[in-house]
Design a protein around this motif. Structure first.
Motif, PDB file in Angstrom:
ATOM      1  N   LEU A  49       5.897   1.750 -18.896  1.00 12.58           N
ATOM      2  CA  LEU A  49       4.773   1.410 -19.759  1.00 12.58           C
ATOM      3  C   LEU A  49       4.029   2.665 -20.227  1.00 12.58           C
ATOM      4  N   VAL A  50       3.785   3.595 -19.314  1.00 11.40           N
ATOM      5  CA  VAL A  50       3.107   4.846 -19.667  1.00 11.40           C
ATOM      6  C   VAL A  50       3.949   5.638 -20.671  1.00 11.40           C
ATOM      7  N   ALA A  51       5.245   5.685 -20.459  1.00 13.88           N
ATOM      8  CA  ALA A  51       6.125   6.397 -21.395  1.00 13.88           C
ATOM      9  C   ALA A  51       6.086   5.734 -22.775  1.00 13.88           C
ATOM     10  N   GLU A  52       6.164   4.407 -22.810  1.00 11.06           N
ATOM     11  CA  GLU A  52       6.123   3.676 -24.087  1.00 11.06           C
ATOM     12  C   GLU A  52       4.810   3.926 -24.824  1.00 11.06           C
ATOM     13  N   GLN A  53       3.703   3.830 -24.094  1.00  8.58           N
ATOM     14  CA  GLN A  53       2.400   3.992 -24.733  1.00  8.58           C
ATOM     15  C   GLN A  53       2.165   5.441 -25.186  1.00  8.58           C
ATOM     16  N   SER A  54       2.641   6.394 -24.418  1.00  5.47           N
ATOM     17  CA  SER A  54       2.541   7.799 -24.830  1.00  5.47           C
ATOM     18  C   SER A  54       3.399   8.049 -26.066  1.00  5.47           C
ATOM     19  N   ALA A  55       4.573   7.452 -26.093  1.00  6.88           N
ATOM     20  CA  ALA A  55       5.447   7.572 -27.267  1.00  6.88           C
ATOM     21  C   ALA A  55       4.786   6.947 -28.484  1.00  6.88           C
ATOM     22  N   ASP A  56       4.115   5.815 -28.299  1.00  9.57           N
ATOM     23  CA  ASP A  56       3.410   5.174 -29.417  1.00  9.57           C
ATOM     24  C   ASP A  56       2.301   6.073 -29.968  1.00  9.57           C
ATOM     25  N   LEU A  57       1.590   6.764 -29.073  1.00  5.95           N
ATOM     26  CA  LEU A  57       0.560   7.711 -29.525  1.00  5.95           C
ATOM     27  C   LEU A  57       1.176   8.806 -30.384  1.00  5.95           C
ATOM     28  N   LEU A  58       2.299   9.334 -29.919  1.00  6.84           N
ATOM     29  CA  LEU A  58       2.978  10.384 -30.680  1.00  6.84           C
ATOM     30  C   LEU A  58       3.481   9.863 -32.028  1.00  6.84           C
ATOM     31  N   ARG A  59       3.978   8.645 -32.039  1.00  7.98           N
ATOM     32  CA  ARG A  59       4.451   8.051 -33.297  1.00  7.98           C
ATOM     33  C   ARG A  59       3.291   7.897 -34.280  1.00  7.98           C
ATOM     34  N   CYS A  60       2.107   7.544 -33.767  1.00 10.88           N
ATOM     35  CA  CYS A  60       0.916   7.439 -34.634  1.00 10.88           C
ATOM     36  C   CYS A  60       0.555   8.788 -35.247  1.00 10.88           C
ATOM     37  N   LEU A  61       0.932   9.862 -34.575  1.00  7.64           N
ATOM     38  CA  LEU A  61       0.655  11.208 -35.074  1.00  7.64           C
ATOM     39  C   LEU A  61       1.790  11.751 -35.947  1.00  7.64           C
ATOM     40  N   GLY A  62       2.790  10.912 -36.204  1.00  5.49           N
ATOM     41  CA  GLY A  62       3.857  11.293 -37.119  1.00  5.49           C
ATOM     42  C   GLY A  62       5.096  11.882 -36.473  1.00  5.49           C
ATOM     43  N   TYR A  63       5.199  11.836 -35.161  1.00  5.14           N
ATOM     44  CA  TYR A  63       6.381  12.359 -34.471  1.00  5.14           C
ATOM     45  C   TYR A  63       7.387  11.235 -34.259  1.00  5.14           C
ATOM     46  N   GLU A  64       8.664  11.596 -34.294  1.00  6.89           N
ATOM     47  CA  GLU A  64       9.730  10.659 -33.972  1.00  6.89           C
ATOM     48  C   GLU A  64      10.008  10.811 -32.484  1.00  6.89           C
ATOM     49  N   VAL A  65       9.951   9.710 -31.754  1.00 13.76           N
ATOM     50  CA  VAL A  65      10.098   9.773 -30.293  1.00 13.76           C
ATOM     51  C   VAL A  65      11.191   8.827 -29.835  1.00 13.76           C
ATOM     52  N   GLN A  66      12.038   9.343 -28.966  1.00 13.12           N
ATOM     53  CA  GLN A  66      13.064   8.525 -28.309  1.00 13.12           C
ATOM     54  C   GLN A  66      12.831   8.622 -26.811  1.00 13.12           C
ATOM     55  N   MET A  67      13.046   7.499 -26.146  1.00  9.64           N
ATOM     56  CA  MET A  67      12.992   7.459 -24.691  1.00  9.64           C
ATOM     57  C   MET A  67      14.378   7.069 -24.202  1.00  9.64           C
ATOM     58  N   VAL A  68      14.956   7.925 -23.378  1.00 10.66           N
ATOM     59  CA  VAL A  68      16.311   7.682 -22.892  1.00 10.66           C
ATOM     60  C   VAL A  68      16.293   7.719 -21.370  1.00 10.66           C
ATOM     61  N   PRO A  69      16.775   6.650 -20.721  1.00 10.39           N
ATOM     62  CA  PRO A  69      16.855   6.691 -19.257  1.00 10.39           C
ATOM     63  C   PRO A  69      17.757   7.846 -18.805  1.00 10.39           C
ATOM     64  N   HIS A  70      17.278   8.603 -17.839  1.00 14.93           N
ATOM     65  CA  HIS A  70      18.062   9.721 -17.299  1.00 14.93           C
ATOM     66  C   HIS A  70      19.197   9.147 -16.467  1.00 14.93           C
ATOM     67  N   SER A  71      20.387   9.686 -16.631  1.00 13.49           N
ATOM     68  CA  SER A  71      21.564   9.129 -15.945  1.00 13.49           C
ATOM     69  C   SER A  71      21.658   9.545 -14.480  1.00 13.49           C
ATOM     70  N   GLU A  72      20.981  10.613 -14.082  1.00 12.01           N
ATOM     71  CA  GLU A  72      21.150  11.141 -12.726  1.00 12.01           C
ATOM     72  C   GLU A  72      19.918  11.007 -11.842  1.00 12.01           C
ATOM     73  N   GLU A  73      18.782  10.634 -12.396  1.00 17.93           N
ATOM     74  CA  GLU A  73      17.557  10.502 -11.604  1.00 17.93           C
ATOM     75  C   GLU A  73      16.662   9.437 -12.233  1.00 17.93           C
ATOM     76  N   PRO A  74      15.735   8.871 -11.441  1.00 18.01           N
ATOM     77  CA  PRO A  74      14.884   7.794 -11.970  1.00 18.01           C
ATOM     78  C   PRO A  74      13.748   8.331 -12.846  1.00 18.01           C
ATOM     79  N   THR A  75      14.104   8.807 -14.006  1.00 20.50           N
ATOM     80  CA  THR A  75      13.135   9.338 -14.955  1.00 20.50           C
ATOM     81  C   THR A  75      13.538   8.907 -16.359  1.00 20.50           C
ATOM     82  N   ILE A  76      12.616   9.131 -17.280  1.00 18.78           N
ATOM     83  CA  ILE A  76      12.880   8.841 -18.688  1.00 18.78           C
ATOM     84  C   ILE A  76      12.830  10.153 -19.453  1.00 18.78           C
ATOM     85  N   LYS A  77      13.895  10.429 -20.195  1.00 14.44           N
ATOM     86  CA  LYS A  77      13.898  11.623 -21.043  1.00 14.44           C
ATOM     87  C   LYS A  77      13.016  11.350 -22.259  1.00 14.44           C
ATOM     88  N   PHE A  78      12.136  12.277 -22.535  1.00 16.96           N
ATOM     89  CA  PHE A  78      11.238  12.187 -23.679  1.00 16.96           C
ATOM     90  C   PHE A  78      11.764  13.135 -24.743  1.00 16.96           C
TER      91      PHE A  78
END
Length: 184
Positions: A49-78
């Motif tokens: 949820l925090v990653a999604e909402q942070s990405a939405d903030l960046l999108r509002c500022l005109g940035y293109e954001v992708q969130m990709v689950p990391h394949s080797e650890e429990p993290t999200i690539k920003f």
């Protein structure tokens, strides 16, 4: 010994209350993390949820954001504008900071209604500040990658912990039972 306990009773009660509340909330949060499967929201619901909402903030500022689950650890690539900038880990979701904040507020309690409302509103403020912190950190990493260490290790932790300290000072001086005792 009795005179020392009597003399420092308020400090002892504060410390024991703080430690008890902190332990209960931390245990509850760790229990949540253990039972979070990450099947739907990876790595867990709150971090996602925090990653999604942070990405939405960046999108509002005109940035293109992708969130990709990391394949080797429990993290999200920003990934911002095609550039892999950071990993959003469980520690980025501000829950441990909120637990620390709430533990202090309850240990230095005021009235129950005041304590509850201040804890709730303060937690929301810390959560929202954290979203902006992640978005601003991402912008900083995108434009100034050579400053990543100072951005991630110094400036942006200072923002979130500085806010918590200001909220604590406000609480102790304006709303806690200690401030009522001082004003009497």
């Amino acid at each position: 010994m009795k005179s020392l306990i009597k003399k420092y009773r308020a400090v002892i009660v504060f410390m024991l209350t703080f430690l008890l509340v902190y332990a209960v909330l931390t245990f509850t949060y760790k229990f949540y993390l253990q039972w979070s499967t990450g099947n739907i929201y990876y790595p867990d619901y709150l971090t996602h949820l925090v990653a999604e909402q942070s990405a939405d903030l960046l999108r509002c500022l005109g940035y293109e954001v992708q969130m990709v689950p990391h394949s080797e650890e429990p993290t999200i690539k920003f990934i911002v504008n095609g550039k892999y900038l950071a990993r959003i880990v469980e520690g980025c979701n501000s829950i441990s900071v909120i637990i620390l904040f709430i533990s202090f507020i309850i240990a230095f309690r005021g009235g129950w209604k005041t304590t509850f409302l201040y804890g709730l509103l303060g937690s929301v403020l810390v959560y929202v500040a954290n979203l902006f912190r992640i978005a601003l950190l991402s912008i900083g990493l995108y434009h100034f990658p050579w400053r990543s260490e100072i951005l991630h290790e110094v400036i942006f932790p200072a923002i979130i912990y500085g806010l918590v300290c200001l909220l604590w000072i406000l609480w102790v001086n304006r709303f806690s039972n200690l401030s009522k005792t001082k004003n009497d």
